[in-house]
Scaffold this active site. Structure first.
Site, short mmCIF file in Angstrom:
data_model
loop_
_atom_site.label_atom_id
_atom_site.label_comp_id
_atom_site.label_asym_id
_atom_site.label_seq_id
_atom_site.Cartn_x
_atom_site.Cartn_y
_atom_site.Cartn_z
N ASP A 17 5.68 -6.47 4.20
CA ASP A 17 6.31 -5.21 4.62
C ASP A 17 7.06 -4.53 3.50
OD1 ASP A 17 5.46 -5.21 7.22
OD2 ASP A 17 7.31 -6.05 8.05
N ARG A 97 23.86 -9.12 7.35
CA ARG A 97 23.52 -7.69 7.23
C ARG A 97 24.61 -6.86 6.56
NH1 ARG A 97 19.50 -10.81 8.41
NH2 ARG A 97 17.58 -9.67 8.80
N ASP A 126 19.07 -5.39 13.42
CA ASP A 126 19.36 -5.47 12.00
C ASP A 126 19.34 -4.08 11.37
OD1 ASP A 126 19.73 -8.22 12.00
OD2 ASP A 126 17.57 -8.60 11.89
N SER A 177 9.23 -14.71 14.83
CA SER A 177 9.95 -13.88 13.87
C SER A 177 11.20 -14.65 13.46
CB SER A 177 10.32 -12.54 14.51
OG SER A 177 11.31 -11.91 13.73
N1 ARG Z 1 19.03 -11.58 17.80
C1 ARG Z 1 19.61 -11.99 16.55
C2 ARG Z 1 20.55 -10.94 16.05
O1 ARG Z 1 20.38 -9.80 16.37
C3 ARG Z 1 18.58 -12.42 15.55
C4 ARG Z 1 18.03 -11.40 14.62
C5 ARG Z 1 16.97 -11.98 13.77
N2 ARG Z 1 16.45 -11.04 12.83
C6 ARG Z 1 15.20 -10.97 12.45
N3 ARG Z 1 14.87 -10.03 11.62
N4 ARG Z 1 14.28 -11.81 12.92
O2 ARG Z 1 21.48 -11.23 15.38
#
Ligand code: ARG
Length: 410
Positions: A17, A97, A126, A177
């Site tokens: 990506d 993040r 994110d 993921s």
């Molecule tokens: N649900 C979690 C959060 O929002 C996990 C996020 C995981 N991120 C990802 N790009 N797979 O903090």
């Protein structure tokens, strides 16, 4: 000839990506500068990422080992606040993040870039965290989200990459993921989307199956100074090493698996699986250490603010006036959180089995029912008289009508 749009700083993982994003943004007229960070995810190869970024058309590629910064400025503040979203999620992805956003903005400021960019899709949180954090730090910066905007299918992406000479590994790919850092691993999608499905064992990497973990329990001692863990089993370690070691030890015993339905900021419920062996062990220890060292009223207010802190971090308000204010309150309390907690790790559980503090406000002479009791028993009479005064006054004014719990017969 596309018009030149200036520099854009892209958060670059080295995956398909973001590699395609480098090309795509270049085609739109941006000079793409990439930023790749090691926050403790496994298999990170910063040099390889740099080479790949430049090969994909980046004009410059920054690489950073951010593990120390991540621990000191993001993980520890969260631990001091006992950060757990909805009481169960140790904020693993939510903590990295703001650091990524800040690093992008720092580079953009230095390079005179007009934009920062990320490879998040339009469905997750994110994207929200990176964009809200980046613009909180620099309200003038533009944020580009090519993956959200370009509507490529996976196949089209591969084709585009091949056409531009970007090497693509034709791997089957994970059925999940994944996002990971030192504080843990987030696992989503695939069979997990049906909340009735048990998470398959292949979803996990940091933890062994608790049922199959060692039959012998293992004890660990965590020492805190100012609310921060400074030693593991008496050995003083930097946070990065302490967390790494504890991830391995607690992971072996299957500690830190979380399986929950999470209320996302973007409005829907999501089935989320996490493994955070070190984090869960440290959070358990830290909460316990506070019960031995903090004043009752401070603890009560802190437990309420911890909920707010976790929501703020989860929802992208890391750089916000409320998060700063809560952080200041929390830091004031943590001066007193000094001591050692002993935990037993066994079959998926980290259980506190003892604690001590140099300066403890646990007073044995007040607590004891044995020899040496210093508590003033006679003072209880007057205390209860006054403590009960408001409710006696109320009932004298409004007699209660409660029925007997059970028929009273002689
Ligand atoms: N649900 C979690 C959060 O929002 C996990 C996020 C995981 N991120 C990802 N790009 N797979 O903090």
């Amino acid at each position: 000839m596309t018009e030149k749009k200036g520099k854009a700083v892209l958060a670059y993982s080295g995956g398909l990506d973001t590699s395609v994003a480098v090309m795509w943004l270049s085609e739109q007229g941006y000079d793409v500068i990439t930023m790749t960070a090691d926050v403790g995810q496994k298999d990170v190869d910063l040099q390889a990422a740099k080479a790949k970024a430049l090969h994909s058309g980046a004009v410059k590629a920054y690489i950073f080992d951010l593990k120390r910064t991540f621990v000191e400025n993001y993980v520890w503040p969260s631990l001091k606040s006992n950060g757990m979203y909805q009481g169960t999620y140790p904020l693993v992805s939510a903590l990295s993040r703001p650091l990524i956003a800040k690093t992008l903005v720092d580079i953009a400021n230095k390079e005179g870039a007009v934009a920062v960019a990320h490879g998040c899709t339009g469905k997750g949180q994110d994207q929200v965290r990176i964009e809200v954090c980046a613009t909180a730090l620099n309200p003038k910066i533009k944020v580009l989200a090519p993956v959200r905007d370009w509507h490529f299918t996976r196949e089209a992406e591969m084709e585009y990459a091949a056409k531009h000479g970007i090497p693509v590994k034709a791997t089957a790919g994970s059925p999940y993921s994944i996002d990971e850092n030192l504080w843990g691993r987030s696992i989503e999608c695939g069979v997990l989307e049906n909340p009735w499905n048990e998470p398959p064992e292949d979803a996990y990497e940091m933890t062994s199956n608790p049922i199959e973990g060692p039959d012998q329990p293992e004890f660990v001692e965590i020492s805190f100074e100012g609310g921060v863990p400074v030693a593991l089993n008496g050995e003083r370690l930097h946070g990065v090493d302490l967390i790494k070691k504890l991830n391995a030890i607690a992971g072996r015993h299957g500690v830190g698996r979380v399986d929950m339905i999470e209320d996302r900021l973007v409005g829907f419920k999501s089935r989320e699986v996490y493994e955070a062996p070190g984090a869960v062990t440290l959070l358990t220890a830290h909460r316990a250490m506070e019960t031995l060292t903090l004043d009752k009223q401070v603890l009560r207010s802190k437990r309420q603010l911890e909920v707010r802190f976790s929501e703020l971090a989860y929802e992208g308000y890391w750089f916000s006036p409320l998060c700063d204010a809560v952080g200041a309150f929390v830091n004031e309390t943590q001066k007193y959180v000094n001591g050692t907690v002993k935990l037993r790790l066994h079959k998926g559980q980290a259980v506190v089995r003892g604690m001590k503090a140099g300066k403890s406000i646990y007073r044995h002479d007040l607590a004891t029912y044995s020899e040496g009791d210093a508590f003033d028993h006679s003072a209880a009479v007057g205390f209860i008289n006054i403590w009960g005064l408001p409710v006696r006054t109320w009932t004298a004014t409004y007699p209660r009508q409660d029925a007997a719990e059970i028929p009273i017969e002689a």
